[in-house]
Scaffold this active site. Sequence first.
Site, PDB file in Angstrom:
ATOM      1  N   GLU A 425       0.799  -1.227   0.000  1.00 10.05           N
ATOM      2  CA  GLU A 425       0.000   0.000   0.000  1.00 10.05           C
ATOM      3  C   GLU A 425       0.836   1.283   0.000  1.00 10.05           C
ATOM      4  O   GLU A 425       0.694   2.134   0.881  1.00 10.05           O
ATOM      5  CB  GLU A 425      -0.975  -0.011   1.180  1.00 10.05           C
ATOM      6  CG  GLU A 425      -1.989  -1.135   1.085  1.00 10.05           C
ATOM      7  CD  GLU A 425      -3.002  -1.157   2.220  1.00 10.05           C
ATOM      8  OE1 GLU A 425      -2.801  -0.421   3.210  1.00 10.05           O
ATOM      9  OE2 GLU A 425      -3.987  -1.907   2.126  1.00 10.05           O
ATOM     10  N   GLU A 534      -5.716  -8.127  -0.119  1.00 10.98           N
ATOM     11  CA  GLU A 534      -6.468  -7.969   1.126  1.00 10.98           C
ATOM     12  C   GLU A 534      -7.934  -7.697   0.814  1.00 10.98           C
ATOM     13  O   GLU A 534      -8.246  -7.019  -0.173  1.00 10.98           O
ATOM     14  CB  GLU A 534      -5.921  -6.800   1.956  1.00 10.98           C
ATOM     15  CG  GLU A 534      -4.482  -6.941   2.413  1.00 10.98           C
ATOM     16  CD  GLU A 534      -4.033  -5.731   3.228  1.00 10.98           C
ATOM     17  OE1 GLU A 534      -4.897  -4.949   3.685  1.00 10.98           O
ATOM     18  OE2 GLU A 534      -2.809  -5.561   3.406  1.00 10.98           O
TER      19      GLU A 534
END
Length: 774
Positions: A425, A534
């Site tokens: 991320e 995720e």
Amino acid sequence: MAQNSSNIPYDPLDTQPRVETPQLLTPDPVEFGPPRPGFFEAGSRSSVGSTLGVNARGSAYGSIAPLRSSQYGDNNSHELSPVGPTSERYRDDPTLPVGAAPPTANLTEKDQLYAAPRTKTKRKALFGCLIAGGCLLLVLAIVLPVYFLVIKPKSSSTTSTNTGSDGHSGGHASATASGEHPENTPGFVTSGGDGSIVTKDDGTTFVYNNSFGGFWVFDPANPLNESAQAQSWTKPLSQEWAWGTDKVYGVNLGGWLNLEPFISPALYEPFYPNAVDEWTLCEQIMQRDGNLNAIEEHYKTFIVEEDFAMIAAAGLNWLRIPIAFWAIEKYPNEPFLERVSWNYFLKAIEWARKYGLRINLDLHALPGSQNGWNHSGKLGKINFLAGVMGVANAQRALDHVRIFAEFISQPEYKNVVPFFGIINEPRSNSDSGYPVEAMQAWYAEAYRIIRNAGGTGAGNGPFISIHDAFYGMSQWTGFLSGADRLAMDHHPYLVFAVPLPGGPPSDFEAMPCGRWAGDFSNANSAFGVTTAGEWSHAINDCGLYVNAVGRGTRYEGTFETTTVLGSCDTWNDHTTWDQSTKDSLRQMSLSTMDALQNWFFWTWRIGESSRGRVEAPFWSYKLAVLEGWAPTDPRESVGQCQRLGQPTHSFTGPYQSWQIGGAGAGTVPSLDSYPWPPTAIGGFPDAAPLPQYTATGAINTLPVHTYTYSSAGAAATADVGDGWNNAADTTPMAVPVADCTYPDQWDATAAAIPTCGVAGATTEAAPVAEPTPI
């Protein structure tokens, strides 16, 4: 190292594993046999031995313990054998104070019923007669060894009742240490299927329950054996994963080796509100204890061997394991526990190999923080590719990528860890972030480094997974076209949508199909292999510390908004959820799995809070399977969107050859368009004056675990590599220039630019291995 299947009692590879993934497209649900994995059943066997008069000891650690009796009010307990005291300090059980003695297994008895592995014989009928005759002596002395070691099915789809094995428990381990294991005793069994007893290296046992035809394999004399299967439909590690055909049903082991407050609240609560990330947690623990033993005790107890067995029993076949750069090294001003987490990642490799699971190694925290969020190591400012130390931090991170890549590219590990998520991320697309050109330059240099470490073409080093950096998957179409096995990672979360949805669970049942199925199908077609690294069951942001310590929730109007959508009291306590709530969440779970196709749920386990319960239940896959709002067989998800009347967007392949390491892989005309270092980073349109590190440091090699076993009465050591794949990769590591004073690498967005550490510090791009002929 070549595998020697003769070291196990039977060869599971004599027959090809069944591929049972159902074909699209049918409007009807597909039935897959037993509805619940054995590990999760209320009446699950405590041991096979109990039915034969054998008193097997239960393990006190890991996933079985939280499923027994029920502080949550569930009826799906798995009782352990009686346990006794031990002297360990901290563990993730909030019902015990720090320093109290948690339970462990009684180690006074030894099970002597196991004989050495052997090949099949035709004595089955003879022993059957002896059993029928009721000769207890022969039953104990002959029949049980034959039952456990000889009468074994050849087909991988048939269950086994073999007993015994090693696997490192959650105990302290040195990656370089060697030692004797229970499996070194004569007669130790090295594989087993449903109902078999697994003996860990501390002597405790647990029952391997797998209703999907999975079986474990571990032999210390051949610790690299890769013939175990998580399920009958999942290929063993020794067979190449078929991208576009095989499905990734994965789960994250989040919060284990890279800590997060909402995953392990019991670690953080004693220090509220001062511990908000791993940086401040380490500072607080060091101030209290004078050491960081509590962090290692977390590594030891939060995820253990039983979890890996249970993950296979839940129908999952991949793991995404977040790890931080301090598994390799840290600088003096960084408070983290250095290198210890790597010992436990080595355990993860061993357990994954033992239970037939593949690993996606996820570099979750990078120097300076790539996103400013608590799971990057330090909450606050971004100093990776941004600020005065942005280039230097990115250089250091590339060395970490290189060190990990060299390790997992070794022949001994490449099949267990065939996927490498090189950054989690990165918040490039934000006001406080960094230009996309800087992100692309870092990705290109990481690609060069990894392919230099492992080589080019299928089987040479891992897939390289890059996150979309919040630009959206479609923005990366055409990036490094021709690159060898470059994958895209995207994290779809309903909970972080703007505005936050506020309806009941029934409103979300089909939502993933419309939001994500088309995007993921398109990315697989246009870019290549695309996974959802995720996702969760969260339909709102309720949950203790979900938004960070002390920040409240948007759902209750106490974080980023004053609009109140409801109370989190119900959502934080799953024991209040009625069946319709669970049913709707389960439908949403199936829809998400179908829409994403290849995915990793975040996360396997949420630890209990100081109140003795899970207070972020949306995020625990284990709890969801146990309580019924996740499927016990993820294959049920295939065709879910169509069953709900949603448009069908499923990538059915094939990928282009170069995308999966075939013909043309590694021919990347655009690679030279992304020089390193970048010309501009966050806050500095001209990065040339910024300080850098110099390539003069010693190469930092990760250690391996040493397996010592008995061979012909003498000690022998298995060859498990040396931590470095490419002996020709000898470029020194990037380190600070001697006598140069750099600003704080974690707080340099507005620092003065030093006059040293600039000129002559630029390093040449790492060489790229030539494409392997196809």
